[in-house]
Design an enzyme around this catalytic site. Structure first.
Site, PDB file in Angstrom:
ATOM      1  N   LYS A  15      30.521  39.734   7.142  1.00 44.25           N
ATOM      2  CA  LYS A  15      31.630  40.103   7.897  1.00 44.25           C
ATOM      3  C   LYS A  15      31.082  40.022   9.411  1.00 44.25           C
ATOM      4  O   LYS A  15      32.382  39.470  10.334  1.00 44.25           O
ATOM      5  CB  LYS A  15      30.940  41.734   8.030  1.00 44.25           C
ATOM      6  CG  LYS A  15      31.340  42.465   6.887  1.00 44.25           C
ATOM      7  CD  LYS A  15      31.292  44.398   6.817  1.00 44.25           C
ATOM      8  CE  LYS A  15      30.514  44.826   7.103  1.00 44.25           C
ATOM      9  NZ  LYS A  15      28.895  44.849   6.346  1.00 44.25           N
ATOM     10  N   ARG A  90      33.522  53.157   7.168  1.00 44.84           N
ATOM     11  CA  ARG A  90      32.142  53.033   6.190  1.00 44.84           C
ATOM     12  C   ARG A  90      32.150  54.118   5.171  1.00 44.84           C
ATOM     13  O   ARG A  90      31.061  54.669   4.659  1.00 44.84           O
ATOM     14  CB  ARG A  90      31.003  53.022   7.576  1.00 44.84           C
ATOM     15  CG  ARG A  90      30.254  51.750   6.525  1.00 44.84           C
ATOM     16  CD  ARG A  90      29.388  51.919   8.149  1.00 44.84           C
ATOM     17  NE  ARG A  90      27.952  50.768   7.793  1.00 44.84           N
ATOM     18  CZ  ARG A  90      27.609  49.738   8.127  1.00 44.84           C
ATOM     19  NH1 ARG A  90      28.181  49.319   9.432  1.00 44.84           N
ATOM     20  NH2 ARG A  90      26.660  48.887   8.211  1.00 44.84           N
ATOM     21  N   ARG A 129      18.074  37.532   8.900  1.00 50.51           N
ATOM     22  CA  ARG A 129      18.914  37.643   9.765  1.00 50.51           C
ATOM     23  C   ARG A 129      18.074  37.566  10.807  1.00 50.51           C
ATOM     24  O   ARG A 129      17.070  38.495  11.144  1.00 50.51           O
ATOM     25  CB  ARG A 129      19.813  38.402   9.648  1.00 50.51           C
ATOM     26  CG  ARG A 129      20.587  38.705   9.907  1.00 50.51           C
ATOM     27  CD  ARG A 129      22.176  39.524   9.882  1.00 50.51           C
ATOM     28  NE  ARG A 129      21.686  40.947  10.146  1.00 50.51           N
ATOM     29  CZ  ARG A 129      22.530  42.209   9.548  1.00 50.51           C
ATOM     30  NH1 ARG A 129      23.764  41.695   9.170  1.00 50.51           N
ATOM     31  NH2 ARG A 129      22.600  43.021   9.407  1.00 50.51           N
ATOM     32  N   ARG A 165      16.405  43.084  13.671  1.00 51.77           N
ATOM     33  CA  ARG A 165      16.849  44.622  13.463  1.00 51.77           C
ATOM     34  C   ARG A 165      15.778  44.785  13.207  1.00 51.77           C
ATOM     35  O   ARG A 165      15.235  44.466  11.997  1.00 51.77           O
ATOM     36  CB  ARG A 165      18.225  44.141  13.163  1.00 51.77           C
ATOM     37  CG  ARG A 165      19.276  43.803  13.979  1.00 51.77           C
ATOM     38  CD  ARG A 165      21.020  43.952  12.928  1.00 51.77           C
ATOM     39  NE  ARG A 165      20.858  45.676  12.210  1.00 51.77           N
ATOM     40  CZ  ARG A 165      21.896  45.005  11.472  1.00 51.77           C
ATOM     41  NH1 ARG A 165      22.956  44.422  11.993  1.00 51.77           N
ATOM     42  NH2 ARG A 165      22.160  46.285  11.391  1.00 51.77           N
ATOM     43  N   ARG A 176      20.348  50.748   2.688  1.00 50.22           N
ATOM     44  CA  ARG A 176      21.802  50.614   3.210  1.00 50.22           C
ATOM     45  C   ARG A 176      22.555  50.589   2.581  1.00 50.22           C
ATOM     46  O   ARG A 176      23.429  50.865   2.262  1.00 50.22           O
ATOM     47  CB  ARG A 176      21.545  49.723   4.433  1.00 50.22           C
ATOM     48  CG  ARG A 176      20.962  50.267   6.307  1.00 50.22           C
ATOM     49  CD  ARG A 176      20.241  48.729   6.798  1.00 50.22           C
ATOM     50  NE  ARG A 176      21.132  48.344   7.280  1.00 50.22           N
ATOM     51  CZ  ARG A 176      21.294  47.374   7.787  1.00 50.22           C
ATOM     52  NH1 ARG A 176      19.957  46.189   7.664  1.00 50.22           N
ATOM     53  NH2 ARG A 176      22.231  46.630   8.436  1.00 50.22           N
TER      54      ARG A 176
HETATM   55  P1  AMP Z   1      25.635  47.790  10.938  1.00 50.61           P
HETATM   56  O1  AMP Z   1      25.977  46.745  12.471  1.00 50.61           O
HETATM   57  O2  AMP Z   1      27.287  47.609  10.760  1.00 50.61           O
HETATM   58  O3  AMP Z   1      24.901  46.997   9.297  1.00 50.61           O
HETATM   59  O4  AMP Z   1      24.705  48.597  11.766  1.00 50.61           O
HETATM   60  C1  AMP Z   1      24.195  49.497  11.575  1.00 50.61           C
HETATM   61  C2  AMP Z   1      24.190  50.784  11.213  1.00 50.61           C
HETATM   62  O5  AMP Z   1      24.863  51.740  12.556  1.00 50.61           O
HETATM   63  C3  AMP Z   1      23.919  50.927  10.494  1.00 50.61           C
HETATM   64  O6  AMP Z   1      23.430  51.329   8.981  1.00 50.61           O
HETATM   65  C4  AMP Z   1      24.277  52.681  10.729  1.00 50.61           C
HETATM   66  O7  AMP Z   1      23.325  53.523  11.306  1.00 50.61           O
HETATM   67  C5  AMP Z   1      25.258  52.760  11.890  1.00 50.61           C
HETATM   68  N1  AMP Z   1      26.140  52.246  12.058  1.00 50.61           N
HETATM   69  C6  AMP Z   1      27.486  51.420  12.155  1.00 50.61           C
HETATM   70  N2  AMP Z   1      28.973  51.358  11.621  1.00 50.61           N
HETATM   71  C7  AMP Z   1      28.674  52.794  11.258  1.00 50.61           C
HETATM   72  C8  AMP Z   1      29.871  53.801  10.585  1.00 50.61           C
HETATM   73  N3  AMP Z   1      30.878  52.935  10.944  1.00 50.61           N
HETATM   74  N4  AMP Z   1      29.763  55.000  10.833  1.00 50.61           N
HETATM   75  C9  AMP Z   1      28.463  55.568   9.883  1.00 50.61           C
HETATM   76  N5  AMP Z   1      27.336  54.526  11.121  1.00 50.61           N
HETATM   77  C10 AMP Z   1      27.587  53.782  11.512  1.00 50.61           C
END
Ligand code: AMP
Length: 227
Positions: A15, A90, A129, A165, A176
């Site tokens: 994404k 999400r 990654r 990360r 996740r």
């Molecule tokens: P990402 O970089 O999009 O994988 O997000 C990393 C982490 O941030 C996720 O595993 C969640 O803990 C938090 N996070 C990101 N976007 C959201 C969202 N829309 N709702 C809730 N938690 C989020």
């Protein structure tokens, strides 16, 4: 008229990589809730401290916190003509909150692009990654490594050292994915029922091939939304 785009897909489906390209070609702000949380974490803000325990555990940050943050971001002037939401919504609660928020602004989403990749491939990809903490660029050491110096960001003028990360470690990846299937995937149906869901095959394909599909879809969406 710009486009209002939502990117859907499992963590690691691509994404962010695709959103980065769309943002550049369509001149739209790329809003990644994960990036905003990570930035807050780095800066030690109240929001970052609140989000940290959920992120570390591979859980979702609560909807009220996340939705308030997104509402604030969408109120900024660069979002007036369109944007790409990456990693938001999400949960169904977030999708409903977004629909309400946009309705208040007299707006609607143009398209939700769902990049589908099987779980086994996701685990493989997330483990490889890396990202650049300086400019946010994303790499994959197996499939999309930086050109030039090893482990160094190749974006013009950057040169940042790539890092993994914390939540891309194997135990957190599995959690996740569970959260994704239970809480995020139902959103596909939510947007399908509203007639804006488009699926893109993200499995065993290069970022370029996937982006070609997305470009075709967005060009069609754009001409449709202008008529
Ligand atoms: P990402 O970089 O999009 O994988 O997000 C990393 C982490 O941030 C996720 O595993 C969640 O803990 C938090 N996070 C990101 N976007 C959201 C969202 N829309 N709702 C809730 N938690 C989020």
């Amino acid at each position: 008229m710009g486009l209002r785009i939502v990117m859907l897909g499992a963590p690691g489906a691509g994404k962010g990589t695709q959103a980065e390209r769309i943002a550049s070609d369509w001149d739209l702000p790329h809003i990644s809730t994960g990036d905003i949380f990570r930035k807050n974490l780095k800066e030690g803000t109240e929001l970052g401290i609140q989000a940290k325990k959920y992120m570390d555990a591979g859980e979702l940050v609560p909807d009220d916190v996340t939705c308030t943050m997104v509402a604030g971001r969408l109120a900024e002037s660069d979002c007036a003509e369109g944007y790409i939401l990456d990693g938001f919504p999400r949960s169904t609660g977030q999708a409903e909150a977004l629909t309400r928020l946009l309705a208040e602004r007299g707006e609607g989403l143009d398209i939700a692009i769902n990049i589908s990749v099987p779980d086994e491939e996701i685990v493989d990809r997330l483990s490889a990654r890396r990202f650049c903490p300086e400019c946010g660029a994303i790499f994959n050491m197996k499939f999309n490594p930086p050109k030039g110096e090893p482990n160094t960001c190749d974006r013009p003028g950057c040169n940042g050292t790539l890092v993994q990360r914390d939540d891309d470690k194997p135990e957190t990846i599995r959690q996740r994915l569970t959260v994704y299937h239970e809480q995020t995937q139902p959103i596909e149906q939510y947007y399908d029922q509203r007639g804006i869901l488009t699926a893109v095959n993200g499995s065993h394909r290069t970022p370029d091939d996937i982006y070609n599909d997305i470009k075709t879809i967005l060009t069609q969406t754009e001409s449709g939304s202008r008529t």
